[in-house]
Write a protein that holds these residues in place. Structure first.
Motif, PDB file in Angstrom:
ATOM      1  N   GLY A  68       0.785  -1.225   0.000  1.00  0.00           N
ATOM      2  CA  GLY A  68       0.000   0.000   0.000  1.00  0.00           C
ATOM      3  C   GLY A  68       0.816   1.272   0.000  1.00  0.00           C
ATOM      4  N   TYR A  69       2.050   1.241   0.508  1.00  0.00           N
ATOM      5  CA  TYR A  69       2.897   2.435   0.507  1.00  0.00           C
ATOM      6  C   TYR A  69       3.464   2.716  -0.889  1.00  0.00           C
ATOM      7  CZ  TYR A  69       3.162   1.882   5.637  1.00  0.00           C
ATOM      8  OH  TYR A  69       2.882   1.755   6.980  1.00  0.00           O
ATOM      9  N   PHE A  70       3.601   1.681  -1.691  1.00  0.00           N
ATOM     10  CA  PHE A  70       4.205   1.774  -3.028  1.00  0.00           C
ATOM     11  C   PHE A  70       3.476   0.797  -3.957  1.00  0.00           C
ATOM     12  CE2 PHE A  70       6.343  -0.916  -0.063  1.00  0.00           C
ATOM     13  CZ  PHE A  70       7.060  -0.099   0.804  1.00  0.00           C
ATOM     14  N   PRO A  71       2.193   1.081  -4.250  1.00  0.00           N
ATOM     15  CA  PRO A  71       1.354   0.121  -4.973  1.00  0.00           C
ATOM     16  C   PRO A  71       1.907  -0.242  -6.350  1.00  0.00           C
ATOM     17  CG  PRO A  71       0.300   2.275  -4.829  1.00  0.00           C
ATOM     18  CD  PRO A  71       1.459   2.311  -3.908  1.00  0.00           C
ATOM     19  N   LYS A  78       0.491   4.304  11.666  1.00  0.00           N
ATOM     20  CA  LYS A  78       1.320   4.828  12.755  1.00  0.00           C
ATOM     21  C   LYS A  78       2.749   5.103  12.309  1.00  0.00           C
ATOM     22  CE  LYS A  78      -1.133   2.054  16.244  1.00  0.00           C
ATOM     23  NZ  LYS A  78      -0.953   0.971  17.250  1.00  0.00           N
ATOM     24  N   THR A  79       3.307   4.184  11.522  1.00  0.00           N
ATOM     25  CA  THR A  79       4.698   4.277  11.111  1.00  0.00           C
ATOM     26  C   THR A  79       4.882   3.481   9.835  1.00  0.00           C
ATOM     27  OG1 THR A  79       6.993   3.888  11.798  1.00  0.00           O
ATOM     28  CG2 THR A  79       5.380   2.263  12.478  1.00  0.00           C
ATOM     29  N   LYS A  80       5.889   3.818   9.072  1.00  0.00           N
ATOM     30  CA  LYS A  80       6.177   3.049   7.859  1.00  0.00           C
ATOM     31  C   LYS A  80       6.768   1.711   8.290  1.00  0.00           C
ATOM     32  CE  LYS A  80       8.954   3.180   3.631  1.00  0.00           C
ATOM     33  NZ  LYS A  80      10.033   2.223   3.988  1.00  0.00           N
ATOM     34  N   CYS A  81       5.967   0.670   8.247  1.00  0.00           N
ATOM     35  CA  CYS A  81       6.386  -0.609   8.819  1.00  0.00           C
ATOM     36  C   CYS A  81       6.809  -1.649   7.782  1.00  0.00           C
ATOM     37  CB  CYS A  81       5.284  -1.171   9.722  1.00  0.00           C
ATOM     38  SG  CYS A  81       3.641  -1.194   9.006  1.00  0.00           S
ATOM     39  N   PHE A  82       6.986  -1.218   6.528  1.00  0.00           N
ATOM     40  CA  PHE A  82       7.518  -2.096   5.487  1.00  0.00           C
ATOM     41  C   PHE A  82       8.603  -1.364   4.716  1.00  0.00           C
ATOM     42  CE2 PHE A  82       3.731  -4.334   6.480  1.00  0.00           C
ATOM     43  CZ  PHE A  82       3.885  -5.645   6.031  1.00  0.00           C
ATOM     44  N   TYR A  83       9.723  -2.064   4.475  1.00  0.00           N
ATOM     45  CA  TYR A  83      10.778  -1.514   3.621  1.00  0.00           C
ATOM     46  C   TYR A  83      10.408  -1.674   2.151  1.00  0.00           C
ATOM     47  CZ  TYR A  83      13.603  -1.878   7.887  1.00  0.00           C
ATOM     48  OH  TYR A  83      14.089  -1.768   9.174  1.00  0.00           O
ATOM     49  N   THR A  84       9.893  -2.840   1.812  1.00  0.00           N
ATOM     50  CA  THR A  84       9.387  -3.184   0.484  1.00  0.00           C
ATOM     51  C   THR A  84       8.098  -3.961   0.718  1.00  0.00           C
ATOM     52  OG1 THR A  84      10.461  -5.355   0.307  1.00  0.00           O
ATOM     53  CG2 THR A  84      11.785  -3.422  -0.327  1.00  0.00           C
ATOM     54  N   SER A 118       1.132  10.598   9.311  1.00  0.00           N
ATOM     55  CA  SER A 118       1.861  11.473  10.230  1.00  0.00           C
ATOM     56  C   SER A 118       3.366  11.308  10.097  1.00  0.00           C
ATOM     57  CB  SER A 118       1.448  11.169  11.679  1.00  0.00           C
ATOM     58  OG  SER A 118       1.729   9.809  12.004  1.00  0.00           O
ATOM     59  N   PHE A 119       3.781  10.368   9.291  1.00  0.00           N
ATOM     60  CA  PHE A 119       5.207  10.173   9.026  1.00  0.00           C
ATOM     61  C   PHE A 119       5.427  10.389   7.536  1.00  0.00           C
ATOM     62  CE2 PHE A 119       2.944   6.184   8.794  1.00  0.00           C
ATOM     63  CZ  PHE A 119       3.352   5.644   7.577  1.00  0.00           C
ATOM     64  N   SER A 120       6.656  10.646   7.180  1.00  0.00           N
ATOM     65  CA  SER A 120       6.954  10.939   5.783  1.00  0.00           C
ATOM     66  C   SER A 120       8.167  10.160   5.342  1.00  0.00           C
ATOM     67  CB  SER A 120       7.225  12.440   5.608  1.00  0.00           C
ATOM     68  OG  SER A 120       7.636  12.719   4.292  1.00  0.00           O
ATOM     69  N   GLY A 121       8.142   9.684   4.120  1.00  0.00           N
ATOM     70  CA  GLY A 121       9.321   9.044   3.567  1.00  0.00           C
ATOM     71  C   GLY A 121      10.405  10.080   3.319  1.00  0.00           C
ATOM     72  N   ARG A 122      11.626   9.613   3.221  1.00  0.00           N
ATOM     73  CA  ARG A 122      12.736  10.534   2.998  1.00  0.00           C
ATOM     74  C   ARG A 122      12.739  11.088   1.578  1.00  0.00           C
ATOM     75  NH1 ARG A 122      17.522   6.687   3.807  1.00  0.00           N
ATOM     76  NH2 ARG A 122      16.053   5.413   2.632  1.00  0.00           N
ATOM     77  N   GLY A 123      11.998  10.420   0.690  1.00  0.00           N
ATOM     78  CA  GLY A 123      12.050  10.805  -0.708  1.00  0.00           C
ATOM     79  C   GLY A 123      13.241  10.203  -1.418  1.00  0.00           C
ATOM     80  N   LEU A 124      14.088   9.482  -0.689  1.00  0.00           N
ATOM     81  CA  LEU A 124      15.252   8.811  -1.265  1.00  0.00           C
ATOM     82  C   LEU A 124      15.031   7.311  -1.249  1.00  0.00           C
ATOM     83  CD1 LEU A 124      18.132  10.837   0.423  1.00  0.00           C
ATOM     84  CD2 LEU A 124      17.169  11.156  -1.870  1.00  0.00           C
ATOM     85  N   TYR A 125      15.646   6.636  -2.209  1.00  0.00           N
ATOM     86  CA  TYR A 125      15.503   5.193  -2.367  1.00  0.00           C
ATOM     87  C   TYR A 125      16.816   4.507  -2.025  1.00  0.00           C
ATOM     88  CZ  TYR A 125      11.129   6.031  -4.875  1.00  0.00           C
ATOM     89  OH  TYR A 125       9.848   6.403  -5.206  1.00  0.00           O
ATOM     90  N   LYS A 126      16.758   3.546  -1.126  1.00  0.00           N
ATOM     91  CA  LYS A 126      17.936   2.749  -0.809  1.00  0.00           C
ATOM     92  C   LYS A 126      17.929   1.537  -1.729  1.00  0.00           C
ATOM     93  CE  LYS A 126      20.191   0.145   2.916  1.00  0.00           C
ATOM     94  NZ  LYS A 126      20.047  -0.347   4.315  1.00  0.00           N
ATOM     95  N   GLY A 127      18.905   1.472  -2.606  1.00  0.00           N
ATOM     96  CA  GLY A 127      18.963   0.391  -3.573  1.00  0.00           C
ATOM     97  C   GLY A 127      20.380  -0.136  -3.731  1.00  0.00           C
ATOM     98  N   VAL A 128      20.702  -0.495  -4.953  1.00  0.00           N
ATOM     99  CA  VAL A 128      22.025  -1.044  -5.256  1.00  0.00           C
ATOM    100  C   VAL A 128      22.558  -0.380  -6.523  1.00  0.00           C
ATOM    101  CG1 VAL A 128      21.732  -3.287  -4.137  1.00  0.00           C
ATOM    102  CG2 VAL A 128      20.889  -2.966  -6.470  1.00  0.00           C
TER     103      VAL A 128
END
Length: 285
Positions: free
Chosen positions: A97-100, A180-186, A240-250
């Motif tokens: 749901g955070y990144f459909p 409440k919080t971003k509880c999934f990385y992917t 109430s929380f926000s992503g950094r707008g940056l992607y941690k990848g490879v």
């Protein structure tokens, strides 16, 4: 608790989430855990070895698999019939749901690699397929619903549907936490405390001890890839929380047609990320 000392061992079968649970029970439980390779790496050559461990186990914590799973003996329905009374089925804890629309792309070599390892972002991929340029893809990454106007509801319903034949549900917990919080990385890599909750529920159902506070100290995280919440998702659900707008990848070390070589961890801003995706798609699709 003399009965606990008589338990032989627990076997946990599933994907990377199962390996994470193995670690949690190893440090915070009292019943030995027999380790297995991830289910998607097992072949028929492993059958006798795996079934020997399952036969001897006191409890089997088995991640749900479909009736079409490649090996019949690794299908959850087969396991519950063979090991009735000592098998607990748990769902793949999945929430996109955070990144459909985040997905894999398969080709003759397997999964097409990307700057996000095996993950591809639906808005960017769709922009490429429609012949749009990188600037349009970047705009769509922030704004495009990709046909999923209520992704929280859609993803939760998907999880509920897959839980119907499971012993252990998780959708109720996920539904409470996602705001409440971003509880999934992917989509399929939850934060540690989410999998500790799953471990707690498995332990309670099997009536085996688990030190939850100690489990939360497990140092490993499933954060090799970390996707920020899409901007339109933040706005829609008033998070109430926000992503950094940056992607941690490879890093992308080489692109040779559909063969993409990835390397060390790398942080991408959205514009650079789209550029990398387009470089791969020009060569591979």
């Amino acid at each position: 608790m003399d009965w606990i000392s008589s338990l032989s061992h627990i076997v946990i079968v599933g994907n990377c989430q199962a390996q994470f649970l193995e670690g949690i029970f190893a440090i915070a439980g009292t019943v030995p855990v027999e380790k297995l390779a991830p289910n998607f790496t097992l072949t028929d050559a492993d059958r006798d070895h795996v079934l020997e461990k399952l036969d001897a186990a006191s409890f089997i914590f088995f991640q749900r698999t479909a009736d079409e799973f490649k090996q019949e003996w690794l299908r959850s329905r087969w396991i519950t019939e063979r090991y009735a009374g000592k098998s607990l089925i748990w769902p793949n804890v999945y929430f996109d749901g955070y990144f459909p629309g985040t997905r894999y792309i398969y080709n003759s070599s397997g999964k097409l690699q990307s700057p996000l390892d095996e993950y591809h972002l639906a808005p960017v991929l769709q922009a490429w397929k429609e012949g749009q340029d990188e600037a349009q893809a970047l705009k769509r990454l922030h704004e495009d619903t990709c046909g999923t106007p209520d992704p929280f509801a859609a993803s939760l319903q998907n999880l509920r549907d897959r839980e119907r034949d499971c012993s252990i549900p998780m959708s109720d917990f996920i539904e409470r936490e996602i705001y409440k919080t971003k509880c999934f990385y992917t989509p399929n890599h939850p934060h540690t405390y989410v999998l500790v909750e799953l471990a707690k529920r498995l332990a309670e159902a099997a009536n085996v001890p688990l030190n939850v506070e100690k489990a939360l100290t497990w140092p490993y995280h499933l954060d090799r890839i970390d996707l920020p919440v899409f901007h339109w998702i933040e706005q829609k659900y008033k998070l109430s929380f926000s992503g950094r707008g940056l992607y941690k990848g490879v890093s992308i070390d080489a692109i040779e047609g559909a063969r993409v070589t990835v390397g060390a961890p790398c942080i991408y801003d959205p514009q650079t990320l789209v550029q990398k995706f387009y470089s791969i798609y020009r060569a591979a699709l």
